[in-house]
Design a protein around this motif. Structure first.
Motif, short mmCIF file in Angstrom:
data_model
loop_
_atom_site.label_atom_id
_atom_site.label_comp_id
_atom_site.label_asym_id
_atom_site.label_seq_id
_atom_site.Cartn_x
_atom_site.Cartn_y
_atom_site.Cartn_z
N PHE A 127 37.55 29.73 42.95
CA PHE A 127 38.88 30.17 43.36
C PHE A 127 39.71 28.98 43.83
O PHE A 127 39.16 27.96 44.25
CB PHE A 127 38.78 31.18 44.51
CG PHE A 127 38.49 32.59 44.07
CD1 PHE A 127 38.10 32.89 42.78
CD2 PHE A 127 38.62 33.63 44.98
CE1 PHE A 127 37.83 34.18 42.39
CE2 PHE A 127 38.36 34.94 44.61
CZ PHE A 127 37.96 35.21 43.30
N ASP A 185 44.09 31.64 46.13
CA ASP A 185 43.35 32.89 45.90
C ASP A 185 42.68 33.37 47.18
O ASP A 185 42.73 34.56 47.52
CB ASP A 185 42.28 32.68 44.82
CG ASP A 185 42.88 32.39 43.45
OD1 ASP A 185 43.99 32.89 43.18
OD2 ASP A 185 42.24 31.66 42.67
N TYR A 203 38.95 40.66 42.32
CA TYR A 203 39.91 40.55 43.43
C TYR A 203 39.94 41.83 44.26
O TYR A 203 39.95 41.79 45.50
CB TYR A 203 41.31 40.26 42.88
CG TYR A 203 41.55 38.81 42.57
CD1 TYR A 203 41.94 37.92 43.57
CD2 TYR A 203 41.38 38.32 41.28
CE1 TYR A 203 42.16 36.59 43.28
CE2 TYR A 203 41.60 36.98 40.98
CZ TYR A 203 41.98 36.11 41.99
OH TYR A 203 42.19 34.79 41.71
#
Length: 438
Positions: free
Chosen positions: A316, A320, A379
């Motif tokens: 990430f 993020d 996510y």
């Protein structure tokens, strides 16, 4: 006759001393009966606790890259080990000084301890952002932790500033602000670290921000702490500067500590050696054990998320990580304001903490399976797990805070919270160090 005596408010029989700041606060609490939730005091507690929490975790999203830029790690795998040292040294410093700050708060007042602590954030957090070597980062973080022992006095302050019926909300505000600070901090670090790379139109190359790529998030945190330090000049002192020897005063203090009811959570141990107060020490031990895994989670999650996939990470970006933690912070605010009072009334502070502790075990075990997802599902899964993890953590911590502050008298409350902070800091120092080494 006995029934009429029981109905008589205990605070009305308390003797107030004219030049005692604690008596002024108690009198104000008596006069505020029936006026609803004291939002001004809640806001004060929120800001002070948030200023203590922000510098703890704001470095986690960029710590991997910061240590890499120090060029001290011989291999890429060693970066996490050195990052663990930087992450843990803050808690080591706080472990060595928390009891001292609690004792200072009991002797000289909550306000001086809080003011010194907030001011230290302004100084040492700024210096950490300007670190150009591994050892400079270690030293500034250690000093920041050594002067950051004011969360204990803040907890004692919150238990004394509010009426008994609002103590749970006051301490939940402290723990919630603390939890949100541990979320907002990494968000600031994630969004604002390395600004030249992320926002080249605003921060030109070869500028000050290019030379110190990790200074901006620390500058924001230090500026916030500076504003809080200015505001703390006008907060009231809650510590009494006289000895309470009459029965009516002791009764009033017992009510303030929550011992006027029949709930076994509301028991005040009077003038007892704190280390022999088993209910207090059992609560502290529980808090320490929980802090170990909570701090390890805070650092390991960020390092795991930004590490390359070849090392088992998610690859990430810091943005993020910031996005996921920001969503968690928003959910935590909603929970603290809308849902926690209902949970506390239904299950009690300790009951809700026990339930949350049991639920957190399967939740943490689910992370390896969430990592098998990809794209949007990854996510969503990580955001949901992060929200639930932080909600359960705040519920556990708040219940333990209430227990610890209701088990001692005011003149021992700072020291009791200092013991709690010392143990918690020791365990949290172990967490990042072992997490980084693993």
């Amino acid at each position: 006759m006995e029934e009429e005596k029981g109905k008589q408010p205990l605070l009305e029989r308390k003797k107030y001393y004219e030049n005692c700041p604690g008596c002024k606060v108690d009198k104000a609490k008596e006069l505020s009966e029936g006026q609803g939730v004291p939002f001004t005091e809640l806001f004060i507690m929120w800001m002070v606790a948030l200023s203590a929490a922000l510098p703890i975790s704001s470095l986690f999203p960029f710590l991997y890259f910061m240590v890499r830029d120090f060029n001290i790690a011989k291999t890429e795998a060693d970066i996490s080990t050195y990052a663990g040292y930087v992450g843990s040294v803050f808690m080591l410093g706080r472990c060595l000084t928390s009891f001292l700050w609690g004792t200072i708060a009991d002797r000289f007042g909550r306000k001086p301890a809080i003011l010194i602590g907030v001011t230290s954030v302004v100084i040492f957090n700024t210096l950490f952002g300007l670190s150009t070597s591994f050892w400079m980062a270690i030293i500034t973080r250690f000093l920041l932790g050594s002067f950051n022992g004011y969360l204990g006095p803040v907890r004692a302050y919150a238990s004394e500033l509010f009426r008994e019926e609002h103590q749970a909300l006051g301490l939940s505000t402290v723990s919630s602000a603390w939890g949100i600070g541990l979320i907002i901090g990494p968000s600031l670090g994630g969004y604002l670290a390395q600004p030249v790379e992320k926002y080249p139109n605003i921060f030109p190359k070869d500028s000050f921000w290019d030379k110190f790529p990790y200074f901006l998030p620390n500058l924001i945190t230090s500026t916030f702490a500076f504003v809080v330090a200015i505001g703390c000049i006008w907060i009231p002192e809650t510590l009494h500067n006289h000895k309470c020897g009459n029965e009516s005063t002791e009764d009033a203090e017992a009510l303030e500590n929550g011992s006027g009811g029949t709930d076994n959570e509301k028991i005040t141990k009077k003038n007892e050696n704190l280390f022999l107060n088993w209910p207090l020490m059992s609560s502290v031990i529980t808090y320490c054990v929980f802090s170990l895994h909570d701090m390890a989670y805070q650092e390991i999650f960020s390092l795991w998320a930004v590490s390359p996939q070849k090392l088992g990470g998610l690859n990430f970006t810091t943005n993020d990580v910031g996005n996921i933690l920001s969503v968690s912070g928003l959910a935590l605010i909603i929970y603290q304001l809308a849902l926690y009072p209902f949970v506390q009334r239904k299950s009690g502070a300790i009951g809700s903490a026990r339930i949350s502790a049991m639920l957190s075990i399967p939740l943490l075990q689910s992370y390896p399976f969430i990592a098998l997802f990809s794209g949007l599902a990854l996510y969503v899964g990580l955001s949901t797990a992060s929200i639930l993890k932080n909600i359960l953590s705040i519920t556990i911590v708040t219940g333990l805070f209430l227990q610890q502050n209701r088990l001692v008298e005011q003149h021992q409350r700072g020291a009791a919270n200092g013991i709690s902070m010392t143990g918690m800091s020791l365990f949290k120092a172990i967490g990042p160090a072992t997490g980084g080494a693993v």
